[in-house]
Design an enzyme around this catalytic site. Structure first.
Site, PDB file in Angstrom:
ATOM      1  N   HIS A   1       1.420   3.934   1.966  1.00  0.00           N
ATOM      2  CA  HIS A   1       1.906   4.827   3.124  1.00  0.00           C
ATOM      3  C   HIS A   1       3.745   4.794   3.193  1.00  0.00           C
ATOM      4  O   HIS A   1       4.330   3.895   2.495  1.00  0.00           O
ATOM      5  CB  HIS A   1       1.367   4.018   4.384  1.00  0.00           C
ATOM      6  CG  HIS A   1       0.556   4.632   4.766  1.00  0.00           C
ATOM      7  ND1 HIS A   1      -0.316   3.244   5.908  1.00  0.00           N
ATOM      8  CD2 HIS A   1      -0.787   5.348   3.979  1.00  0.00           C
ATOM      9  CE1 HIS A   1      -1.859   3.783   5.667  1.00  0.00           C
ATOM     10  NE2 HIS A   1      -2.014   4.976   4.932  1.00  0.00           N
TER      11      HIS A   1
ATOM     12  N   HIS B   1       5.056  -4.688  11.226  1.00  0.00           N
ATOM     13  CA  HIS B   1       5.492  -4.117  11.980  1.00  0.00           C
ATOM     14  C   HIS B   1       5.380  -5.263  13.121  1.00  0.00           C
ATOM     15  O   HIS B   1       5.341  -5.761  13.240  1.00  0.00           O
ATOM     16  CB  HIS B   1       4.987  -3.060  12.918  1.00  0.00           C
ATOM     17  CG  HIS B   1       4.416  -1.576  11.527  1.00  0.00           C
ATOM     18  ND1 HIS B   1       5.191  -1.007  11.358  1.00  0.00           N
ATOM     19  CD2 HIS B   1       3.165  -1.543  10.718  1.00  0.00           C
ATOM     20  CE1 HIS B   1       4.604  -0.180  10.774  1.00  0.00           C
ATOM     21  NE2 HIS B   1       4.337  -0.199   9.819  1.00  0.00           N
TER      22      HIS B   1
ATOM     23  N   HIS C   1       6.290   3.216   3.591  1.00  0.00           N
ATOM     24  CA  HIS C   1       5.855   1.173   2.948  1.00  0.00           C
ATOM     25  C   HIS C   1       7.206   1.878   1.442  1.00  0.00           C
ATOM     26  O   HIS C   1       7.144   0.590   1.035  1.00  0.00           O
ATOM     27  CB  HIS C   1       4.540   0.723   2.843  1.00  0.00           C
ATOM     28  CG  HIS C   1       4.504  -0.046   4.222  1.00  0.00           C
ATOM     29  ND1 HIS C   1       3.638  -0.893   4.584  1.00  0.00           N
ATOM     30  CD2 HIS C   1       3.704   0.722   5.681  1.00  0.00           C
ATOM     31  CE1 HIS C   1       3.334  -1.649   5.923  1.00  0.00           C
ATOM     32  NE2 HIS C   1       3.490  -0.072   6.130  1.00  0.00           N
TER      33      HIS C   1
ATOM     34  N   HIS D   1       0.815  -1.384   0.059  1.00  0.00           N
ATOM     35  CA  HIS D   1      -0.212   0.050  -0.038  1.00  0.00           C
ATOM     36  C   HIS D   1       0.842   0.907   0.052  1.00  0.00           C
ATOM     37  O   HIS D   1       2.075   1.494  -0.021  1.00  0.00           O
ATOM     38  CB  HIS D   1      -0.834  -0.519   1.339  1.00  0.00           C
ATOM     39  CG  HIS D   1      -0.526  -0.355   2.760  1.00  0.00           C
ATOM     40  ND1 HIS D   1       0.486  -0.712   3.254  1.00  0.00           N
ATOM     41  CD2 HIS D   1      -0.421   1.210   3.470  1.00  0.00           C
ATOM     42  CE1 HIS D   1       1.087   0.268   4.600  1.00  0.00           C
ATOM     43  NE2 HIS D   1      -0.025   0.756   4.180  1.00  0.00           N
TER      44      HIS D   1
ATOM     45  N   ASP E   1       0.226  -4.145   6.313  1.00  0.00           N
ATOM     46  CA  ASP E   1      -0.205  -3.611   8.035  1.00  0.00           C
ATOM     47  C   ASP E   1      -1.797  -3.823   7.662  1.00  0.00           C
ATOM     48  O   ASP E   1      -3.080  -3.402   7.698  1.00  0.00           O
ATOM     49  CB  ASP E   1      -0.725  -1.584   7.237  1.00  0.00           C
ATOM     50  CG  ASP E   1       1.090  -1.659   7.782  1.00  0.00           C
ATOM     51  OD1 ASP E   1       2.131  -2.513   7.896  1.00  0.00           O
ATOM     52  OD2 ASP E   1       0.862  -0.194   7.677  1.00  0.00           O
TER      53      ASP E   1
ATOM     54  N   HIS F   1      -7.212  -1.484   6.220  1.00  0.00           N
ATOM     55  CA  HIS F   1      -6.513  -0.315   6.362  1.00  0.00           C
ATOM     56  C   HIS F   1      -5.908   0.819   5.665  1.00  0.00           C
ATOM     57  O   HIS F   1      -6.451   2.059   5.341  1.00  0.00           O
ATOM     58  CB  HIS F   1      -4.922  -1.310   6.613  1.00  0.00           C
ATOM     59  CG  HIS F   1      -3.911   0.169   7.442  1.00  0.00           C
ATOM     60  ND1 HIS F   1      -3.591   0.326   8.176  1.00  0.00           N
ATOM     61  CD2 HIS F   1      -2.443   0.287   6.808  1.00  0.00           C
ATOM     62  CE1 HIS F   1      -2.694   1.167   8.253  1.00  0.00           C
ATOM     63  NE2 HIS F   1      -2.222   0.865   7.187  1.00  0.00           N
TER      64      HIS F   1
END
Ligand code: ZN
Ligand code: FE
Length: 257
Positions: A56, A175, A59, A54, A137, A113
């Site tokens: 973010h 994470h 990432h 994704h 995530d 997410h």
């Protein structure tokens, strides 16, 4: 295919997939480039692919610099992430496949997410191998991602797709949140024996900074409250029955934890 875990930032993991025989590597969610470049150099590997889950920044933050060093590499991401992932060339949907090192990964569309999140699943090659799931995530060890761009019902559908994979699948989440996730889990399902045991062993691991990723999907099914919307104990705690409502209530409680 070998898999290396590179810890970066405060609690992110970057995963390096590689084959020494033909000197090729792929990287999952490169938050930053430097430690990836260092590892590639140590092993003498050519980076051929970035698999993003994704958009973010923790990432995709290393995408641009990695492309500079390896201009021929291919950047994969979700179709709905068009315009949000630096350098993205391939736009993946549910049911698509990607190739690396002679292996084929299945792509799952797992919004929740973010609205565009995808996961990559490499099934076992031979009977004795375990499959590998790179879920970003979406699913965490003992928990799940926050709902930034999705609804509880979307996330339940997404987690349901991952939950359908075999118990002996390795879950490579992005994470190191496991200890805190399990602390929360104990507040909602304190009499779950598997959960109590897992918490004790994770607590010992983290005391010596040992990574808790990957975990096994079978363990997640037994101890992760965000896959357990069918458990009577969690239905009782949330005073809900319907999966999206049980999940939504749990997610709300975790957000406040
Ligand atoms: Zn994220
Ligand atoms: Fe993240």
């Amino acid at each position: 295919m070998k898999i290396d875990r590179i810890p970066v930032l405060s609690d992110n993991y970057i995963f390096l997939l590689y084959e020494l025989e033909n000197c090729t590597a792929a990287v999952v969610d490169p938050a930053v480039a430097k430690p990836v470049l260092k590892r590639l150099e140590e092993l003498g590997l050519d980076l051929v692919a970035i698999f993003n889950t994704h958009h973010h920044s923790d990432h995709v933050g290393g995408n641009r610099e990695l492309i500079k060093y390896f201009p021929n590499l291919c950047v994969y991401g979700g179709a709905e992430d068009r315009g949000r992932i630096p350098g993205q060339q391939v736009f993946l949907k549910q049911g698509d496949t990607v190739q690396f090192a002679g292996q084929t990964a299945q792509v799952f569309f797992v919004p929740g997410h973010t609205r565009a999140h995808i996961a990559y699943y490499f099934p076992p090659i031979r009977g004795e191998d375990r499959g590998n799931l790179f879920c970003g995530d979406t699913l965490f060890a003992g928990g799940c991602g926050r709902l930034f761009e999705g609804t509880p019902s979307q996330m339940v559908d997404s987690l349901g797709k991952l939950k359908a994979l075999p118990d002996d699948t390795w879950v490579w989440c992005a994470h190191e949140y496991t200890l805190n996730n399990l602390k929360f889990a104990l507040t909602v399902e304190g009499d779950n024996l598997h959960l109590q045991q897992r918490y004790e062993s994770v607590k010992q691991d983290r005391a010596i900074k040992k990574p808790t990723v990957p975990s096994l999907l079978g363990m997640e099914k037994k101890t992760n409250p965000f896959l357990r919307w069918d458990a009577p104990s969690l239905q009782a705690v949330t005073k809900m029955q319907e999966p999206a409502r049980v999940f939504g209530r749990l997610r709300g409680m975790k957000d406040m934890f």
